[in-house]
Design a protein around this motif. Structure first.
Motif, mmCIF file in Angstrom:
data_model
loop_
_atom_site.group_PDB
_atom_site.id
_atom_site.type_symbol
_atom_site.label_atom_id
_atom_site.label_comp_id
_atom_site.label_asym_id
_atom_site.label_seq_id
_atom_site.Cartn_x
_atom_site.Cartn_y
_atom_site.Cartn_z
ATOM 1 N N GLN A 75 -1.729 -24.519 43.362
ATOM 2 C CA GLN A 75 -1.217 -23.195 42.973
ATOM 3 C C GLN A 75 0.045 -22.860 43.745
ATOM 4 O OE1 GLN A 75 -2.174 -21.774 40.426
ATOM 5 N NE2 GLN A 75 -4.218 -22.542 40.027
ATOM 6 N N LEU A 82 -8.072 -16.324 39.785
ATOM 7 C CA LEU A 82 -6.684 -15.952 39.508
ATOM 8 C C LEU A 82 -6.538 -14.481 39.139
ATOM 9 C CD1 LEU A 82 -3.682 -16.800 38.878
ATOM 10 C CD2 LEU A 82 -4.457 -17.062 36.529
ATOM 11 N N SER A 103 -5.945 -22.983 35.914
ATOM 12 C CA SER A 103 -5.971 -21.799 36.771
ATOM 13 C C SER A 103 -7.146 -20.878 36.456
ATOM 14 C CB SER A 103 -4.664 -21.010 36.630
ATOM 15 O OG SER A 103 -3.590 -21.822 36.999
#
Lengths: 253, 349
Positions: free
Chosen positions: B65, B145, B292
């Motif tokens: 990320q 997320l 994600s």
């Protein structure tokens, strides 16, 4: 841009306000991501700003070995001429695309011209000169901008040629943007399909688990084995299960 | 047992070599946890090993990320440089000012979108790293997320939904349980901000406005403590909205310079985060489609339970889903809980 508004020695029709208006229109098309509109805008500019009597934008598609292309043209009559040129063994526009250099024929009636057959066809449509400007995207030629005229006065020179160069660069950028947009559409569709497929597989797992008194993992293994044995896609198998197409109704365990 | 298994999973370490960014403190901490698990013989080595592996995976996700955030950050800087050039030219050439101002605005919008993406991805990366570094990391509290998305817009909760071509929901990613429940109310009651966003309208409502806008959803969501909601359509570059981003909380956040607009964040999600896909083989169930997001975001339990009910009761799948939702609403429970009951047989219709 290096073009001066009103530049060009041959009494160009290009003027400051006209150029400014045309550029604002182009920005609008970029904002709207209207790549088809940008191709038509390029052609219009060739006619209104550069004084060409006809203009065409050739955008190459497909692989190198097979020449396929899209044409955006100011006049329908141009299509035959471009087709004749690009499908033939040799022609000025073909030369422009394969060499990556601009091609200019000042006088299509000139005796001993290299592309005599092509010149005859062009003259039959009333054209006396032509100019081909290659479209480049990161070193590769991706097409060509074609300008044709019926009177000697309209032939682009000096600053106009620079503007033709700039228009070709813009058209190439528009083409690259279209590729990006197309790729994005394909990606979005693939994402939607992958997510939907996952849902159908989960539903089929539930159905088979309940039908055969299995755990969810075993139900999935069953589908996977069936898919492998029958050379089918697991999603197709799951879809058949969910839509009761008599699949995996009974199994040996 | 634990010892050998750890050795077998050593290729996880080899991934380190391909990391462009520094592994970060979280990875180092996870590594020391791993060493700890290897060294100390715990009463339950298997549990210890599993928690170690989860920590390692989280540390690795954190690094990935961070790399994505770095890419978005560079894209933002590029867009800002182009915008600045147009702004300079607009000053210098009054005759072409309008042209340059519009070009500058175009690139500033792109910059805002990329910065919003960079912000939420690095926030997500940091919380994953912190979570991975905790020796007692609780798997149910693993950061998601959508928490970072909510923090980026300054709202308490955020939920992202995608709709399939048949109109069914293919992805429901929520920052927390309350937000997920609030979204489930919207689905069951067939009214709420999302329903307007998927038709292309941005909505925002506070307090009693909620009740006047949505007579059934308003009072129900206020019972969960939600007093403010807003939703924007998510276009994914398509004509029709492909989903929407809904935010909610006890109050509407005060605008600060730290926050990004809801539209910037929705663009950031559709142009960067949702385009970042794993390359999966068809039918592979182990690799997430969207790296994600979480496996639960695709609501596997709900769909499995719908399959069970279809087989057992002969209902079609969408009716079965509606019945599970209705039951969850009536019992004030989450849809996943009711679906779980169907799967383990404790709920027989």
């Amino acid at each position: 841009m290096t073009v001066r508004p009103g530049g060009g020695e041959g009494g160009s029709p290009m003027t400051g306000p006209a150029l400014r208006g045309a550029l604002l229109e182009a920005v609008g098309l970029v904002e709207m991501e209207d790549t088809g509109g940008l191709a038509r805008w390029t052609i219009d500019c060739c006619v209104t700003l550069l004084g060409a009597d006809a203009a065409g934008l050739v955008e190459l598609t497909g692989a190198e070995d097979q020449l396929s292309w899209n044409l955006t043209a100011s006049h329908e009559g141009l299509r035959d001429l471009v087709e004749y040129d690009l499908h033939g063994a040799d022609g000025p526009f073909r030369q422009c695309i394969t060499s990556g250099d601009a091609v200019t024929i000042d006088d299509l009636s000139h005796a001993g011209i290299r592309w005599a057959d092509f010149a005859t066809s062009a003259r039959r449509q009333g054209f006396t000169w032509l100019h081909g400007q290659p479209l480049r995207a990161s070193d590769a030629v991706v097409g060509a901008l074609l300008l044709l005229g019926t009177s000697d006065g309209g032939r682009p020179e000096g600053g106009d040629l620079q503007l033709a160069h700039a228009l070709a660069a813009l058209a190439a950028a528009g083409g690259a943007q279209r590729q990006v947009t197309r790729l994005r559409d394909v990606e979005v569709q693939q994402l939607q399909e992958a997510l939907e497929s996952r849902i159908v597989i989960e539903q089929a797992k539930g159905i088979l688990a309940s039908r055969h008194g299995l755990g969810l993992d075993r139900a999935f293994a069953l589908m996977r084995r069936y898919a492998r044995d029958h050379r089918k896609d697991i999603h197709a198998v799951a879809d058949d299960v969910v839509h009761s197409r008599g699949l995996l109704d009974s199994v040996e365990r | 047992m634990a010892r050998t298994l750890l050795r077998v999973t050593a290729p996880d370490m080899s991934a380190m070599r391909t990391w462009r960014t520094s592994p970060g403190a979280g990875f180092m901490a996870a590594l020391s946890t791993a060493t700890y698990a290897d060294r100390v013989s715990s009463t339950d080595p298997r549990a210890k090993l599993e928690s170690t592996l989860r920590a390692l995976q989280a540390a690795r996700s954190a690094a990935e990320q961070a790399e994505r955030a770095g890419r978005a950050h560079r894209a933002a800087a590029d867009a800002a440089a182009i915008a600045a050039r147009h702004e300079m030219l607009a000053q210098r050439r009054p005759s072409a000012a309008e042209l340059h101002e519009r070009m500058a605005a175009l690139h500033r919008r792109n910059e805002a979108c990329q910065r919003a993406a960079a912000n939420m991805l690095s926030t997500f990366s940091h919380s994953l790293e912190r979570w991975a570094a905790r020796p007692d990391a609780d798997v149910t509290l693993r950061p998601v997320l959508m928490e970072a998305v909510a923090a980026t817009v300054g709202w308490q909760g955020a939920v992202l939904t995608l709709n399939g071509r048949s109109g069914s929901e293919t992805l429901v990613a929520a920052s927390d349980k309350t937000t997920r429940r609030a979204h489930e109310l919207e689905m069951t009651l067939a009214e709420g901000p999302m329903w307007e966003a998927i038709h292309g309208h941005m909505t925002m409502a506070n307090d009693l406005e909620l009740d006047t806008h949505w007579p059934r959803f308003g009072p129900a969501v206020r019972r969960l403590g939600v007093q403010a909601v807003a939703a924007v359509p998510l276009r994914l570059g398509t004509e029709e909205p492909a989903g929407c981003l809904t935010v909610m909380g006890p109050r509407q956040p005060r605008p600060t310079t730290e926050q990004w607009s809801l539209c910037d964040v929705a663009d950031a999600l559709s142009l960067t985060v949702l385009r970042d896909r794993s390359r999966t083989e068809p039918g592979s169930m182990t690799v997430p489609i969207l790296p994600s997001f979480e496996a639960e975001d695709m609501q596997p339990t709900l769909h499995q339970a719908a399959g069970v009910l279809r087989e057992r009761c002969g209902w079609n799948v969408s009716d079965a889903i509606a019945i599970i939702r209705a039951r969850a609403y009536a019992e004030e429970r989450s849809v996943a809980d009711v679906a779980e009951d169907v799967l383990n047989g404790s709920l027989l219709p």
